[in-house]
Design an enzyme around this catalytic site. Structure first.
Site, PDB file in Angstrom:
ATOM      1  N   ASP A 110       0.808  -1.237   0.000  1.00 11.28           N
ATOM      2  CA  ASP A 110       0.000   0.000   0.000  1.00 11.28           C
ATOM      3  C   ASP A 110       0.833   1.276   0.000  1.00 11.28           C
ATOM      4  O   ASP A 110       0.282   2.363   0.069  1.00 11.28           O
ATOM      5  CB  ASP A 110      -0.860   0.079   1.275  1.00 11.28           C
ATOM      6  N   LYS A 162       1.037   3.435  19.719  1.00  6.45           N
ATOM      7  CA  LYS A 162       0.144   4.585  19.984  1.00  6.45           C
ATOM      8  C   LYS A 162       0.484   5.325  21.284  1.00  6.45           C
ATOM      9  O   LYS A 162      -0.325   5.349  22.222  1.00  6.45           O
ATOM     10  CB  LYS A 162      -1.314   4.124  19.990  1.00  6.45           C
ATOM     11  N   ASP A 218       0.396   5.745   3.011  1.00  2.19           N
ATOM     12  CA  ASP A 218      -0.242   4.435   2.929  1.00  2.19           C
ATOM     13  C   ASP A 218      -1.578   4.688   2.239  1.00  2.19           C
ATOM     14  O   ASP A 218      -2.460   5.325   2.807  1.00  2.19           O
ATOM     15  CB  ASP A 218      -0.451   3.882   4.343  1.00  2.19           C
TER      16      ASP A 218
END
Length: 360
Positions: A110, A162, A218
């Protein structure tokens, strides 16, 4: 040299386009996503590309046989019988990757960027360890897993998923180069390279990061596909502006296939890609859109932030916006308003769609 490209996914995030065409063959800026990668690899001296495939592999194989001839390289397909994650495919292709001791590239399918394959190889050879991953800077690191590494040497210390407190703004860009010794770490079963393999390599001092210069995206979902298109067109503007269309009615960065037909008094751009055989009738306004091969936009329609699928038809005086995506062979009747619709292939739209939704 060799490269392995992970193209085994179902492309669910890029539906409805991927319901009829495998994601690697969806045209991004008038060239299949996969070809952007393969051509850049060939330029860097790769002579054997291995595709880790599962879904719609016959279509991929047919297209790649033609490209094999054109590019003068070898393309092999490594078939997954079950989903193997992001590391399992390396174990499956082990024999193809280890018939010599050269390092090899691994890519997620991607990713679009100014591919830095030459620089990756140099950097990897300089540090001499098992693996190099390319990292890129992001504005909002709390949305991603970030990479913490030494600025001067590139040696990776750890990965943080994260982070709520700032530790790094560099993320894994989905491009790697490995020495064959690294393959001993991977077993033939579903495995995540990011979560199961990389942390161990980093702990042992065997994994290094190289920072990407230039744009990166992406493009696995429609809004990012369009953002990536804008970045790519800006890169074309800087490196090969003669590829962009200029003149009355064209604003900013616009890429038009020579076989497309554009009527009178149209305003196209900024940030538009128009594919082969596309017809735009008179008075059409298009900005920040990709219009794929064979689509037809009738007179006085207004499109912004849309992807129009292959051979689809948009009627007169239609307004479409807000990341509307038409699958292949969709018909939109005249004088409708379409707001953020995802329309599955072969559908006819006879009523306006005032709120974002999926039309099946």
């Amino acid at each position: 040299m060799k490269a392995l490209i992970l193209v085994g996914g179902y492309g669910t995030r890029l539906r409805p386009l991927t319901l009829t065409v495998p994601k690697p063959l969806v045209e991004f800026c008038n060239k299949p996503i996969l070809l952007h990668q393969v051509e850049a690899l060939v330029k860097a001296g790769v002579r054997h590309v291995i595709l880790a495939v599962s879904y719609m592999s016959e279509l991929l194989e047919r297209e790649m046989r033609a490209q094999e001839q054109r590019l003068g390289i070898k393309i092999s397909l490594s078939h997954e019988k079950e989903p193997l994650g992001t590391a399992g495919p390396l174990a499956l292709a082990r024999e193809l990757l280890t018939d010599n001791q050269e390092p090899f590239f691994v890519l997620n399918s991607d990713v679009i960027c100014d591919f830095p394959f030459d620089d990756m190889l140099k950097f990897h050879q300089q540090h001499g360890r098992e693996g190099t991953i390319v990292v890129t800077k992001v504005e909002e690191p709390s949305k991603y897993g970030v990479v913490v590494y030494e600025g001067d040497s590139g040696r990776i210390h750890r990965f943080v998923e994260k982070p709520q407190v700032f530790v790094s703004n560099k993320i894994n860009a989905g491009m790697y180069i490995f020495s064959p010794a690294m393959l001993r770490r991977i077993q033939l079963r579903p495995t995540s390279i990011e979560k199961e393999i990389f942390p161990v390599m980093a702990e042992e001092g065997q994994l290094y990061a190289m920072e990407l210069q230039g744009f990166w995206m992406d493009i696995g979902q429609p809004k990012d596909f369009l953002t990536g298109m804008c970045m790519y067109l800006q890169s074309v503007r800087q490196q090969a502006p003669e590829r962009l269309r200029a003149g009355p009615g064209f604003l900013g960065n616009v890429l038009v296939d020579p076989t497309a037909v554009i009527g009178q008094n149209c305003t196209i751009g900024p940030n538009v890609t128009i594919g082969a055989g596309v017809v735009l009738e008179d008075g059409v306004r298009v900005k920040r859109c990709t219009i794929l091969k064979g689509a037809h936009i009738r007179s006085h329609s207004w499109l912004e932030s849309c992807i129009v699928g292959w051979s689809s038809s948009v009627g007169q005086w239609v307004r479409m916006e807000n990341v509307t995506v038409l699958g292949e062979d969709v018909i939109v009747n005249d004088e409708l308003y379409i707001n953020g619709a995802n329309v599955l292939p072969h559908k006819s739209i006879t009523d306006s769609v005032p709120e974002p939704r999926i039309i099946m």
